[in-house]
Scaffold this active site. Structure first.
Site, short mmCIF file in Angstrom:
data_model
loop_
_atom_site.label_atom_id
_atom_site.label_comp_id
_atom_site.label_asym_id
_atom_site.label_seq_id
_atom_site.Cartn_x
_atom_site.Cartn_y
_atom_site.Cartn_z
N GLU A 158 -17.26 -4.39 -33.77
CA GLU A 158 -16.40 -3.54 -34.59
C GLU A 158 -15.62 -4.42 -35.57
OE1 GLU A 158 -15.49 0.41 -32.48
OE2 GLU A 158 -14.03 -1.05 -31.80
N ASN A 168 -14.13 6.86 -28.68
CA ASN A 168 -12.86 6.26 -28.28
C ASN A 168 -11.73 7.13 -28.79
OD1 ASN A 168 -10.70 4.67 -27.67
ND2 ASN A 168 -11.03 3.22 -29.35
N LYS A 205 -8.56 6.80 -28.30
CA LYS A 205 -7.30 6.08 -28.56
C LYS A 205 -6.12 6.87 -27.96
CE LYS A 205 -9.45 4.53 -32.78
NZ LYS A 205 -9.33 3.53 -33.83
N SER A 263 -15.63 3.36 -38.55
CA SER A 263 -15.84 4.46 -39.49
C SER A 263 -17.23 5.08 -39.40
CB SER A 263 -15.53 3.99 -40.92
OG SER A 263 -14.17 3.63 -41.03
N GLY A 306 -11.14 2.81 -38.57
CA GLY A 306 -10.18 3.81 -39.04
C GLY A 306 -9.86 3.73 -40.52
N GLU A 308 -7.40 -2.93 -31.56
CA GLU A 308 -6.00 -2.48 -31.55
C GLU A 308 -5.23 -3.14 -30.41
OE1 GLU A 308 -7.00 1.67 -31.70
OE2 GLU A 308 -7.78 1.32 -33.72
N HIS A 321 -10.49 -4.04 -27.31
CA HIS A 321 -10.50 -3.28 -28.57
C HIS A 321 -9.55 -3.96 -29.55
CE1 HIS A 321 -9.85 -0.11 -31.50
NE2 HIS A 321 -11.01 0.39 -31.10
C1 PEP Z 1 -12.74 2.66 -32.72
O1 PEP Z 1 -11.67 3.14 -32.37
O2 PEP Z 1 -13.32 1.88 -31.96
C2 PEP Z 1 -13.29 3.01 -34.02
C3 PEP Z 1 -14.42 2.48 -34.39
O3 PEP Z 1 -12.58 3.90 -34.79
P1 PEP Z 1 -13.10 4.69 -36.11
O4 PEP Z 1 -14.45 5.25 -35.76
O5 PEP Z 1 -12.08 5.74 -36.34
O6 PEP Z 1 -13.21 3.68 -37.20
#
Ligand code: PEP
Length: 256
Positions: free
Chosen positions: A173, A14, A16, A218, A179, A103, A101
């Site tokens: 997630e 992803n 972003k 992460s 992040g 965010e 997601h």
């Molecule tokens: C994501 O954007 O879905 C995500 C899991 O980000 P990260 O791997 O940076 O934690």
């Protein structure tokens, strides 16, 4: 449209709000041999660039690369300033899309009901939704993870049939791990991904065993193997570590 085999491993990056279109193109070209290597090892590989980079990736990556959008509107046209519709994605050959997601849930008021509307039209249009669910830190600390995730799954997938959800992907997630560098333990990832599959089984029956459930939060080259060794984790949704081709390659190499 890419039809997945029975729970092939899936590594989805992803991006972003990162990468210029020129940078996305460069990545797409460099990813070609990786997609081939992944295919030979029965792994699906993909990325979700920004809208403005979708065409560059689609045109320059291997045809087997999954290219998905990060969001879509549930109407196909009209007075929705700033939005992009399914026909607009399909015109560019895009047939995957992230939905819900964290965010978008946090910054754009993406509710479970809105996710449901989007997932329904994506499926009606033969597209693959990657439905993201997960609890906040406060909910995790209050022991509400499963209640939150169950509500997200039940409302987000309301009124769909077992035939319709076969190609769907669900990504667990935990918001507190996205992040932040604070990953959920593999025990938590397996426990919640298995729980999601149990909810899917209750809603849709045995097709739940064909639906891919990913872990995200992460994930890095150093820890991806441990997550993918969990029986109910069918892949990873990766943000930061999917941005550079070397790191993306390392993610793949570590699950071969
Ligand atoms: C994501 O954007 O879905 C995500 C899991 O980000 P990260 O791997 O940076 O934690």
């Amino acid at each position: 449209m890419w039809f997945a085999n029975m729970r092939r491993k899936l590594l989805l990056g992803n991006w972003k709000m990162n990468k210029l279109s020129s940078e996305a193109k460069e990545f797409a070209i460099a990813s070609r041999p990786l997609v081939q290597k992944a295919k030979e090892n029965n792994i699906d590989l993909g990325v979700t660039p920004t809208y403005l980079s979708l065409a560059a990736v689609k045109e320059n990556a291997s045809k087997d690369m999954i290219v998905g959008a990060q969001n879509v509107h549930f109407n196909d046209h009209g007075a929705f300033t700033g939005e992009v519709s399914i026909p607009m994605l399909k015109e560019f050959g895009i047939d995957w899309c992230l939905i819900g997601h964290s965010e978008r849930r946090t910054y754009d008021n993406e509710t479970n009901e809105k996710c449901n509307a989007k997932i329904k039209v994506l499926i009606e249009n033969n597209m693959v939704p990657v439905y993201c669910v997960g609890e906040t830190l406060a909910q995790f600390e209050a022991g509400q993870t499963k209640a939150v995730v169950e509500e997200q799954v039940r409302v987000g997938l309301k009124d769909l049939t077992s035939l319709q959800v076969k190609e769907l992907v669900v990504a667990y997630e935990p918001v507190w791990s996205i992040g932040t560098g604070k990953n959920a333990s593999t025990e938590i990832a397996e426990d919640v991904c298995k729980f999601i599959r149990d909810v899917l089984r209750d809603m849709f029956g045995s097709v739940a065993d064909e639906i891919r459930v990913l872990y995200g939060g992460s994930v890095k080259p150093e820890n991806i193997k441990a997550y993918l060794s969990c029986p109910d984790v069918d892949g990873a949704l990766v943000g930061g570590a999917s941005l550079k081709i070397d790191s993306y390659e390392a993610l793949l190499n570590n699950i071969l």
